[in-house]
Scaffold this motif. Structure first.
Motif, mmCIF file in Angstrom:
data_model
loop_
_atom_site.group_PDB
_atom_site.id
_atom_site.type_symbol
_atom_site.label_atom_id
_atom_site.label_comp_id
_atom_site.label_asym_id
_atom_site.label_seq_id
_atom_site.Cartn_x
_atom_site.Cartn_y
_atom_site.Cartn_z
ATOM 1 N N GLU A 91 0.856 -1.175 0.000
ATOM 2 C CA GLU A 91 0.000 0.000 0.000
ATOM 3 C C GLU A 91 0.901 1.238 0.000
ATOM 4 O O GLU A 91 1.772 1.379 0.874
ATOM 5 C CB GLU A 91 -0.907 0.009 1.222
ATOM 6 C CG GLU A 91 -1.923 -1.112 1.255
ATOM 7 C CD GLU A 91 -3.027 -0.932 0.222
ATOM 8 O OE1 GLU A 91 -3.289 0.232 -0.149
ATOM 9 O OE2 GLU A 91 -3.603 -1.935 -0.222
ATOM 10 N N SER A 131 -2.785 1.047 -4.047
ATOM 11 C CA SER A 131 -2.201 -0.283 -4.134
ATOM 12 C C SER A 131 -1.000 -0.248 -5.037
ATOM 13 O O SER A 131 -0.996 0.408 -6.076
ATOM 14 C CB SER A 131 -3.234 -1.286 -4.654
ATOM 15 O OG SER A 131 -2.622 -2.545 -4.880
ATOM 16 N N GLN A 148 -4.237 6.199 0.199
ATOM 17 C CA GLN A 148 -3.419 5.026 -0.026
ATOM 18 C C GLN A 148 -3.733 4.432 -1.382
ATOM 19 O O GLN A 148 -4.890 4.395 -1.822
ATOM 20 C CB GLN A 148 -3.659 3.965 1.059
ATOM 21 C CG GLN A 148 -3.308 4.424 2.462
ATOM 22 C CD GLN A 148 -3.449 3.317 3.481
ATOM 23 O OE1 GLN A 148 -3.631 2.163 3.142
ATOM 24 N NE2 GLN A 148 -3.350 3.678 4.757
#
Length: 429
Positions: A43, A427, A425
Motif C-alpha cells: 500500500e 495499491s 493510499q
C-alpha cells in the motif's frame, strides 16, 4: 500488510538531521529506508514532501479511569492522542483510587487494551499517594509498571522517601519526582512576585522548586536510584541538576510544553485555564527552560495532560482546579519554538520521542531500520485556530483556546497501522 511511504521528509532525532527518503513498513516494523521502489503489493502513501517523525511519547498523562471517567476516559484519551501524534501515553497513577496495587494496575491495563495507541502505566510510589508507606514496587513492576510516582502529592516524610528510593534502586525501578517543597507550595495559585501581588493571588516562590529538587537529589546521591524530575520550570533549579549529572547520578528532567510557551502574565484577568501545577513562571524562567531543552540540560517535553471539567474550572482563580489538557496541543505548541527559531525539528523530537523512549527503555522514538513503525506525518507550517470544542478529550480545559497555531498532524501510525488521518493510499499492484 506492507506499507510504502514515499517522498517523506524524515526527521531523525538520533542523527539530529533531516533527509528526504522513502520508507517500507512490514509487520509493524520499519523494514527499509532509502530511495527504493515500492515492493510488489504494498500500500503506497504519498507523503508529498511532508515531515515524518517518530511518534510522540508523552510522559505524565492523566486519564480519569477509574473514578473520574467524566473528565477523561481511555477511549477519549486514545482518540486525542492519535489526533495529536502521540503514539505512546505514559499514564499517571493519580486516579481515584490510586494505582498502588498490582490488581489496580492490571485493571487499567485491561481497560487500555482497546485504545488505538500504546499505553504504559506508572504506579504510585506510596500507598494511596499519602507518603506514609511505600507500595509493593517489585510486584507492581512484574505487573507492568514502568515508573513510580506520587505525582503532585509530594512526600513530606523524608525517611519514607529514602526507604522507597533504596528499594526502587535495588529493583532497578525508575522514580519520577515532582520537585516542590510542599509547605511553601500549599495553597499557592501563582508564582510570587509583582504580578501575583497586583492580582491578589497567593503565590509560591520559585525557591520551592529548588528546595524540593535539592532534597530529592540528596536522596538520589545516597541511594543511587534512577530519578526523573517531571517538571523543571525555574532557572534557579538548573544548577542543581547540572551538579547531579556532573557527579554521575542517574538523573533526568522534563518540562511541560505550557511552561515553555506561556508565562505568568498569560493568567491575565484570572483566566483559570492558565492555572497549572506548578504555576506559570516569569518570562526569564520560560526562556531559560527553552535554552535548557536546546542544550540538553532538560531532556523531555511533556503535556502533563490534566483534564478538568467545566464545574471545577468555572470558579474563582484560587479555588479552581489546576491543570490543562494537552494531548492534542502538545505538538503544535512545541512547534511554536520551531517557528520562533529556538529549537530545530530534530531537537523537538529528541525531547518528545527519543529521550522518553531511552528513559523508559522502549524501542520506539526512532526512525531507523528495525524500529517499531510508530510514526507521525505532519505539516509544520499548516495554520489553524484552535477551537477547544473540537478537541477529542472529554474535558476542554486548554489555555490555547482561540490561539493561532501552526503545525497539523496529517496521519498517525502505531505499529504500521494508521490510527488517525485521511492520507490517501494506493495499491502498489
Amino acid at each position: 500488510m506492507t506499507l510504502f511511504l514515499q517522498d517523506a521528509r524524515l526527521i531523525d532525532p538520533e542523527a539530529e538531521g533531516e533527509t528526504t527518503a522513502n520508507l517500507v513498513i512490514d509487520g509493524g516494523i520499519i523494514a527499509a529506508i532509502g530511495q527504493m521502489q515500492a515492493p510488489a503489493g504494498a500500500e503506497v502513501i504519498d507523503c508529498g514532501g511532508k515531515c515524518l517523525a517518530p511518534g510522540i511519547i508523552d510522559i505524565g498523562v492523566k486519564i480519569g479511569e477509574p473514578g473520574e471517567r467524566h473528565r477523561e476516559s481511555f477511549r477519549t484519551a486514545g482518540q486525542a492522542a492519535a489526533r495529536g501524534g502521540v503514539t505512546t501515553m505514559i499514564a499517571r497513577p493519580d486516579t481515584l483510587p490510586a494505582i498502588d496495587t498490582p490488581e489496580m494496575l492490571e485493571f487499567v491495563t485491561r481497560r487500555a487494551a482497546e485504545v488505538p495507541v500504546r499505553i504504559r502505566h506508572m504506579a504510585a510510589l506510596t500507598k494511596g499517594r499519602e507518603g506514609r508507606e511505600m507500595t509493593e514496587i517489585g510486584f507492581l513492576m512484574d505487573a507492568g509498571a514502568v515508573a513510580f510516582s506520587d505525582v503532585f502529592h509530594v512526600t513530606t516524610d523524608t525517611k519514607v522517601l529514602s526507604r522507597a528510593f533504596t528499594y526502587a534502586k535495588s529493583l532497578g525501578a525508575l522514580v519520577i519526582g515532582h520537585p516542590q517543597e510542599p509547605g511553601l507550595s500549599q495553597g499557592a495559585a501563582a508564582t510570587s512576585g509583582k504580578f501575583a501581588s497586583l492580582r491578589g493571588l497567593p503565590g509560591v516562590s520559585p525557591i520551592a522548586e529548588q528546595m524540593g529538587l535539592d532534597r530529592d537529589l540528596a536522596l538520589v546521591e545516597v541511594t543511587g536510584v534512577r530519578y526523573h524530575a517531571d517538571q523543571i520550570t525555574t532557572a534557579r533549579a538548573l544548577p542543581a541538576l547540572a551538579r547531579a549529572r556532573a557527579a554521575g547520578l542517574a538523573v533526568t528532567a522534563g518540562v511541560s510544553v505550557h511552561h515553555l510557551t506561556l508565562n505568568e502574565f498569560d493568567v491575565g484577568d484570572y483566566r483559570t485555564f492558565f492555572k497549572l501545577t506548578p504555576p506559570l513562571r516569569s518570562e526569564d524562567d520560560r526562556r531559560a527552560m527553552v535554552e535548557a531543552v536546546a542544550s540538553g540540560a532538560i531532556d523531555i517535553i511533556c503535556s502533563m495532560h490534566t483534564p478538568a471539567d467545566e464545574e471545577s474550572k468555572r470558579l474563582p482563580f484560587e479555588e479552581a482546579a489546576a491543570g490543562a489538557v494537552g494531548l492534542e496541543t502538545l505538538f503544535p505548541a512545541a512547534l511554536r519554538l520551531y517557528h520562533a527559531g529556538s529549537l530545530s525539528l530534530s531537537q523537538i523530537f529528541r525531547a518528545l520521542a527519543l529521550n522518553p523512549a531511552r528513559l523508559l527503555g522502549l524501542p520506539q522514538g526512532r526512525i531507523c531500520e528495525g524500529a517499531p513503525a510508530d510514526l507521525v506525518l505532519f505539516d509544520p507550517d499548516a495554520p489553524f485556530v484552535l477551537d477547544r470544542f473540537q478537541l477529542a478529550s472529554k474535558s476542554k480545559n486548554t489555555p490555547f483556546d482561540g490561539a493561532k497555531m501552526s503545525g497539523k498532524v496529517l496521519a498517525t501510525f502505531v505499529a504500521g497501522v494508521q490510527v488517525f488521518g485521511q492520507v490517501a493510499q494506493d495499491s502498489g499492484e
